[in-house]
Scaffold this motif. Structure first.
Motif, mmCIF file in Angstrom:
data_model
loop_
_atom_site.group_PDB
_atom_site.id
_atom_site.type_symbol
_atom_site.label_atom_id
_atom_site.label_comp_id
_atom_site.label_asym_id
_atom_site.label_seq_id
_atom_site.Cartn_x
_atom_site.Cartn_y
_atom_site.Cartn_z
ATOM 1 N N GLU A 200 45.465 36.322 23.343
ATOM 2 C CA GLU A 200 44.655 37.111 24.278
ATOM 3 C C GLU A 200 45.500 37.636 25.427
ATOM 4 O O GLU A 200 46.561 37.099 25.736
ATOM 5 C CB GLU A 200 43.489 36.278 24.816
ATOM 6 C CG GLU A 200 43.928 35.101 25.658
ATOM 7 C CD GLU A 200 42.795 34.132 25.978
ATOM 8 O OE1 GLU A 200 41.936 33.927 25.121
ATOM 9 O OE2 GLU A 200 42.799 33.590 27.091
ATOM 10 N N VAL B 85 35.361 34.645 29.573
ATOM 11 C CA VAL B 85 36.578 34.982 28.816
ATOM 12 C C VAL B 85 36.650 34.086 27.577
ATOM 13 O O VAL B 85 36.902 34.554 26.468
ATOM 14 C CB VAL B 85 37.848 34.816 29.686
ATOM 15 C CG1 VAL B 85 39.108 34.894 28.824
ATOM 16 C CG2 VAL B 85 37.895 35.876 30.782
ATOM 17 N N SER C 193 36.788 35.292 23.780
ATOM 18 C CA SER C 193 37.977 35.065 22.949
ATOM 19 C C SER C 193 37.749 33.999 21.896
ATOM 20 O O SER C 193 38.287 34.074 20.814
ATOM 21 C CB SER C 193 39.165 34.604 23.789
ATOM 22 O OG SER C 193 39.327 35.418 24.873
ATOM 23 N N TYR D 15 37.195 41.887 35.487
ATOM 24 C CA TYR D 15 38.169 41.477 34.456
ATOM 25 C C TYR D 15 38.051 42.343 33.218
ATOM 26 O O TYR D 15 36.968 42.817 32.885
ATOM 27 C CB TYR D 15 37.895 40.027 34.000
ATOM 28 C CG TYR D 15 38.507 38.946 34.862
ATOM 29 C CD1 TYR D 15 38.150 38.804 36.193
ATOM 30 C CD2 TYR D 15 39.416 38.031 34.320
ATOM 31 C CE1 TYR D 15 38.691 37.783 36.970
ATOM 32 C CE2 TYR D 15 39.960 37.005 35.089
ATOM 33 C CZ TYR D 15 39.595 36.890 36.419
ATOM 34 O OH TYR D 15 40.127 35.880 37.179
ATOM 35 N N VAL E 214 44.662 39.098 29.376
ATOM 36 C CA VAL E 214 43.561 39.204 30.331
ATOM 37 C C VAL E 214 44.060 39.780 31.647
ATOM 38 O O VAL E 214 45.091 39.350 32.164
ATOM 39 C CB VAL E 214 42.924 37.810 30.561
ATOM 40 C CG1 VAL E 214 41.788 37.883 31.567
ATOM 41 C CG2 VAL E 214 42.421 37.221 29.246
ATOM 42 N N ALA F 92 39.188 41.466 29.259
ATOM 43 C CA ALA F 92 39.820 40.524 28.344
ATOM 44 C C ALA F 92 40.061 41.245 27.026
ATOM 45 O O ALA F 92 39.174 41.933 26.521
ATOM 46 C CB ALA F 92 38.917 39.315 28.121
ATOM 47 N N ASN G 257 42.995 40.944 35.687
ATOM 48 C CA ASN G 257 41.960 40.682 36.690
ATOM 49 C C ASN G 257 42.176 41.392 38.018
ATOM 50 O O ASN G 257 43.305 41.607 38.453
ATOM 51 C CB ASN G 257 41.859 39.178 36.960
ATOM 52 C CG ASN G 257 43.073 38.642 37.689
ATOM 53 O OD1 ASN G 257 44.164 38.594 37.144
ATOM 54 N ND2 ASN G 257 42.889 38.254 38.937
#
Ligand SMILES: [Zn+2]
Length: 934
Positions: A118, A415, A419, A57, A120, A59, A122
């Motif tokens: 945010e 995450v 965040s 990931y 994100v 973020a 993946n």
């Protein structure tokens, strides 16, 4: 800040923290956590469940809130562009082609989301079987962090895709949010930053505007790399350190501002309606400050989370109890404490309810009243004990299964840690902490805390619902008056009568396991019981404390006459509505507090059954519930009336909801006027008969002897046997050879087309295309058809989404039904621009015919095969998958497991071609097109 002080004081009183400094949370020792010189953060963790898989990931701590007014929608636009070419994966398809070639599928395994604060990205369930794959996935993250190409012509192509995404997502809900956000977030930037943005900007922004956002905000100090899975932590950490070192440390970076949400002295009230809305929702938010930075990542954070979750679940239960009564103004409700709507800078104690039409006043009054009741009198000791038991049980289950936790669960925690600056102490620590403080979690403490959250300042009241003739909503002034008048009411403390009866008052006369056999092929044990029932057991170690149960018997709604079909379709709701034994559904929840066991009834067209799950400790409860679901469904007029009111309201409003209308027309096109396959209308709902519904439930569950039960998970046969004898073998056998009835469920033959116009707010054309026919229902044909569906997914992304910019996505489905045997369908649905529908829709058909003539493209075919093998390896480590395999084998007599891999491996492009040809040559094709009314 006030509430945090209350919390802080409480923690100090309970002696958990020293007066000045709450104890910081440790970082889970299993996580490798660090920051590079350029500011990039990383979290790396080894996790071998499942084996040879890892999630990668990135973020980004930025989203639509970082957009300037001329950039509205560009945070999300940029997210799309990340897949259209980058430094090491140049060209539009290079990155996805590579990922799909290793079985990492677009949509399922590769995805991203953009929200207010945010963004994100993946790569999930990556098969980390070679070092080169790990290298490449890190390289993808590397390119996403700072090396997205942003080529002009690709920006232009993506404008069309995003416009179609906007169109697809434009329903009543998104229009309501567009109007609601400016009111409830007045004075805040959150008022005007829906991530989808503004289409006039998406269609016209100059290239540089996107690049400006990108260079300003995608930078290492606002990014985290997260890798969790079956990898070597030291090696991945070393790689991250080298690979990401070429990203320079930002010089004079722009400040990442967290935009505040102002407090409000007087309540803010918003009433928004939309002609396509279906339900009336009333929400009451009481805003409060978020946990201050100095308490984050400390024990105070855990404590606050625990108390707020207990308090809101107790309020939910009280509201739920009210909704079960016939005269309740609302049908369903929910309470929680967390982010105020979409904002990260303000939290809210939130109560929501699904109001009955015309009962908005009463619903709001009820919600305010229950909050007032808590503010004045708090929760009772009994409520707190139940909430605590439930929470402890949830943590215990997670703790017991801690070595079999999915990668995704860890990633989500990291995450949030990145965040929102949340602590990540790990489940061992959290569970021990909860156990340690449990004795202090009493009513006095929880009440002090929740009463601090319920205030008469910072109130936001929202009402949303359908706009239609004759339906009048209260004005904002009237709602304000409701709020004030309830506050002035005389309110009494909450009182409840909790039964201390056991779940089953009379233990049934036990039956016997009369024979035992072993299924060597699938590794299971099979018992036959004295009442004829079959029980299949497979012990696994995929989880350390999880038992899954499923069951099947023939019958379903097929055994019920046409005239009763709507009653039959409601019958599986019986235990859900009325509860079981002597317990209403609310009482059942109370008596089950702290127990991990649940059962659900289903009644399909041809079968019925009870599915459920439990932990090891509550296996007996699972079986007791199952026994009661068979023998003692309970009648509850009040709860039934409430449910019916909600269903009728909904049916009334659905007639102006375009996607529902599309569904009705599609159903009609497929099944003509077959009464058994029709969707229930308002007229049908008026004729439902509760007594008959209960009777049908009892009827289909009367033939216990014809049931096959399957148990998979951490089962000890010696423990299970007496319980099965007690609660399953004791059931009356009924007709041991119960069968289904061969009622008509065929799809219309030949060619059929229905093009119609529908009133709608946001013009779009919806297209449904269906090929049907009969194919041999063997495993190979089913696998081939599934591969065809997945190949078409890839083909349509390439042709309709990317080349033509014609849709956000085509949804393809395919299947061969068991009953009627061999009935095969291949269907595609999508939304598009009405102006372009005539040129886009034929591509769907063209591509299917193309495969029927020439077979699929080699690259597409290989990608799908790779994915199917990978998915199978993941599935065969899941209890849920095995329940399906064993049920199919021991109930239907189909082994879908043993040859699966060899069939997939032997699959050829010609197989795909042949199956496609066989299906479409039968000449059955239905097309339904819904256009906007001009
Ligand atoms: Zn999107």
């Amino acid at each position: 800040m006030r509430k945090s002080i209350i919390l802080f004081a409480l923690l100090a009183i309970t002696g958990l923290i020293k007066a000045q400094a709450p104890q910081p949370l440790p970082v889970d020792p299993q996580v490798r956590f660090g920051t590079l010189e350029n500011g990039l953060t990383y979290y790396i963790r080894h996790n071998a469940y499942p084996e040879k898989r890892a999630d990668f990931y990135i973020a980004q701590k930025v989203g639509s809130m970082q957009e300037e007014d001329n950039q509205a929608g560009l945070a999300h636009f940029l997210e799309h562009m990340a897949f259209n070419g980058s430094k090491n994966f140049p060209g539009k398809k290079t990155m996805l082609n590579y990922l799909e070639s290793i079985g990492v599928k677009f949509g399922a395994n590769v995805n991203a989301y953009t929200s207010f604060d945010e963004t994100v990205y993946n790569l999930s369930d990556v098969p980390v079987v070679r070092q080169a794959i790990i290298d490449s996935c890190l390289l993808v993250l590397h390119d996403w962090s700072s090396f997205i190409a942003l080529k002009d012509e690709q920006i232009d192509e993506e404008r069309l895709v995003i416009k179609e995404e906007w169109r697809t997502r434009s329903g009543a809900q998104s229009r309501i949010w567009d109007k609601q956000l400016p009111i409830i977030f007045q004075g805040s930037k959150y008022a005007d930053r829906m991530p989808i943005g503004k289409m006039e900007i998406v269609e016209n922004f100059p290239y540089q505007t996107l690049k400006d956002y990108y260079h300003k905000w995608y930078r290492p100090d606002l990014q985290a790399i997260i890798v969790v899975g079956d990898i070597n932590v030291d090696e991945v950490e070393a790689q991250v350190k080298t690979m990401f070192a070429d990203i320079p440390k930002p010089v004079d970076p722009a400040e990442r501002v967290y935009f505040p949400v102002p407090d409000n002295e007087d309540p803010i009230v918003s009433v928004i309606t939309d002609p396509e809305a279906v339900q009336t929702v009333v929400s009451l938010y009481i805003k409060h400050d978020i946990l201050p930075e100095n308490l984050k990542k400390t024990q105070a954070e855990l404590m606050a989370g625990i108390v707020k979750s207990m308090a809101s679940s107790m309020l939910s239960d009280r509201l739920n109890e009210i909704s079960q009564k016939a005269d309740a103004p609302f049908a369903a409700s929910y309470a929680y404490d967390g982010n105020f709507f979409v904002s990260k800078t303000k939290d809210a104690w939130t109560t929501m309810a699904l109001s009955k039409e015309g009962k908005v006043d009463e619903t709001l009054a009820s919600m305010v009243r229950e909050n007032e009741r808590i503010r004045k009198f708090g929760f009772t000791e009994a409520e707190v004990e139940r909430a605590k038991a439930t929470l402890l049980q949830r943590y215990e289950d997670m703790y017991n299964n801690r070595s079999k936790e999915l990668n995704r669960r860890y990633v989500q925690e990291y995450v949030r840690s990145f965040s929102d600056n949340e602590g990540i102490p790990g489940i061992e620590y959290e569970y021990n902490f909860l156990k340690q403080i449990a004795p202090m979690l009493n009513a006095q403490m929880i009440n002090a805390m929740s009463q601090g959250l319920i205030s008469n300042k910072n109130i936001i009241i929202t009402v949303t619902g359908p706009e239609k003739d004759g339906l009048v909503y209260p004005t904002t002034d009237e709602l304000l008056n409701v709020f004030k008048s309830v506050e002035a009411e005389e309110i009494t403390p909450y009182a409840e009568t909790v039964s201390n009866e056991p779940l089953i008052s009379q233990i049934p006369q036990a039956g016997k396991v009369v024979s035992m056999a072993t299924d060597d092929k699938l590794g299971a044990t099979v018992w036959t019981l004295s009442n004829g029932m079959k029980v299949v057991i497979k012990k696994t170690d995929f989880k350390d404390d999880e038992i899954i149960m499923a069951s099947h018997a023939y019958g379903g709604t097929s055994v019920i006459a046409d005239a009763d079909i709507n009653n039959a379709n409601m019958a599986s709701m019986v235990p859900y509505v009325g509860g079981i034994g002597n317990f209403s559904s609310t009482d059942l929840k109370k008596v089950l507090a702290g127990k991990s066991a649940n059962v659900n009834a289903y009644i399909s067209g041809w079968t019925q059954g009870l599915n459920g799950s439990s932990n090891i400790k509550n296996l007996e409860t699972l079986l007791q519930l199952t026994y009661l679901y068979f023998t003692a469904p309970r009648k509850d007029e009040g709860a039934y009336t409430t449910l019916m009111d909600a269903i009728k309201n909904q049916l009334k409003n659905l007639s102006s909801e375009p996607s529902y209308v599309m569904g009705l027309r599609t159903n009609e096109a497929k099944y003509e006027n077959n009464p058994r396959m029709k969707e229930m209308t308002l007229e049908d709902a008026e004729k439902l008969n509760y007594d008959r519904i209960i009777e049908i439930y009892k009827e289909v569950f009367a033939n216990s002897g014809s049931f096959t039960f399957t148990f998979v998970g951490t089962i000890d046969e010696a423990t299970l046997k007496p319980l099965v004898e007690q609660y399953l073998a004791s059931l009356p056998s009924g007709n041991k050879d119960a069968k289904y009835k061969n009622v008509k469920a065929d799809i219309r033959k030949g060619k059929f087309e229905d093009v119609f116009e529908q009133e709608m707010k946001t013009p779009k054309t919806s297209v449904f295309e269906l090929y049907s026919g009969t194919l041999k229902r063997d495993q190979k044909t089913q696998i081939t058809l599934s591969a065809l569906k997945q190949i078409l997914d890839i083909v349509y992304v390439r042709t309709i989404r990317e080349e033509a910019g014609g849709t956000y996505g085509v949804r393809a489905q395919a299947g061969i039904s068991r009953i009627p045997e061999g009935q095969t369908t291949l269907q595609m649905t999508f939304d598009t621009d009405p102006e372009r529908a005539l040129s886009i829709a034929p591509i769907v058909d063209r591509e299917v015919k193309n495969i029927a003539e020439k077979g699929p493209e080699d690259a597409d075919f290989q990608k799908v095969k790779e994915y199917m093998v990978k998915k199978f390896q993941e599935d065969e480590k899941q209890n849920g998958y095995w329940v399906g395999v064993l049920s199919a084998y021991h109930f239907y007599g189909e082994d879908n497991y043993s040859s699966y891999l060899s069939i997939v491996n032997a699959l050829t492009k010609d197989d795909i071609k042949d199956v496609t040809k066989q299906l479409i040559s039968q000449g059955n094709f239905i097309e339904v097109i819904m256009n906007p009314k001009k």
